[in-house]
Scaffold this motif. Structure first.
Motif, mmCIF file in Angstrom:
data_model
loop_
_atom_site.group_PDB
_atom_site.id
_atom_site.type_symbol
_atom_site.label_atom_id
_atom_site.label_comp_id
_atom_site.label_asym_id
_atom_site.label_seq_id
_atom_site.Cartn_x
_atom_site.Cartn_y
_atom_site.Cartn_z
ATOM 1 N N LEU A 146 0.722 -9.196 5.447
ATOM 2 C CA LEU A 146 1.507 -8.596 4.380
ATOM 3 C C LEU A 146 1.058 -9.106 3.056
ATOM 4 N N TYR A 152 9.514 -8.630 2.971
ATOM 5 C CA TYR A 152 8.396 -8.914 2.143
ATOM 6 C C TYR A 152 8.160 -7.545 1.379
ATOM 7 N N ARG A 153 8.228 -6.268 1.862
ATOM 8 C CA ARG A 153 8.037 -5.268 1.085
ATOM 9 C C ARG A 153 9.215 -5.294 -0.041
ATOM 10 N N THR A 183 8.301 -8.077 -2.945
ATOM 11 C CA THR A 183 7.009 -7.476 -3.779
ATOM 12 C C THR A 183 7.215 -6.148 -4.081
ATOM 13 N N GLN A 239 7.174 -3.423 -2.715
ATOM 14 C CA GLN A 239 6.332 -2.197 -2.037
ATOM 15 C C GLN A 239 7.136 -1.205 -1.233
ATOM 16 N N GLN A 240 6.875 -0.098 -1.002
ATOM 17 C CA GLN A 240 7.780 1.001 -0.223
ATOM 18 C C GLN A 240 7.297 0.918 1.228
#
Length: 163
Positions: A116, A156-157, A160, A162-163
């Motif tokens: 990741l 974690y997505r 951060t 993120q998608q």
């Protein structure tokens, strides 16, 4: 050997990890079960408070030290969504708790974090057996490790953007 009762408790640990995720914490959940099958204590990660020691396994060790005689501690089982970190492993040993059953291993978490692109933690990722002796440790349990991984990927997505 992992049996159906172990799997029921691991299911609850994954639910607690989901509760942690839903509250903005890293998704870890754990429970302490007496020899007779009674759930004595359960908790989830609470590190979003800023206190990085608020792991559920550490909370279990503290609770057990304050509430259980030594003989009951050694017969109790800790179930957890993720293998204990070094801090929690040491607390487990110092308090004298018994068997540990975990869904996903430290090695798996380390690999997932690397995949990741997450920053490595400040504490060395050690297996429980690298920290303590004389404790029966069982895991990872594949069907639960995959569920734990999905929660960590989501965490974690989210953290951060993120998608």
């Amino acid at each position: 050997m992992i049996d159906d009762i172990d799997k029921q408790h691991l299911t609850r640990c994954i639910e607690l990890a989901q509760e942690a995720l839903d509250s903005g914490d890293e998704p870890f959940g754990s429970m302490l079960v007496a020899k007779d099958g009674r759930v004595l204590f359960e908790d989830r990660n609470r590190v979003s408070s800023g206190d990085q020691t608020r792991h559920p396994e550490f909370a279990i060790a503290k609770w057990a030290a304050e509430n259980l005689p030594e003989a009951e501690r050694k017969d109790a089982v800790v179930y957890t969504s993720g293998e204990h970190c070094a801090m929690c492993s040491a607390a487990h040993a110092w308090v004298g708790l018994g068997r540990i059953v975990y869904a996903a291993s430290t090695e798996q978490f380390t690999r997932w974090r690397t995949e990741l692109g997450a920053t490595p933690g400040r504490v060395r990722p050690l297996a429980i057996q690298d920290v303590i002796d004389d404790t029966l440790v069982e895991g990872p349990v594949d069907e639960f490790a995959e569920r734990a991984k999905a929660l960590h990927v989501a965490y974690y997505r989210r953290s951060t953007g993120q998608q």
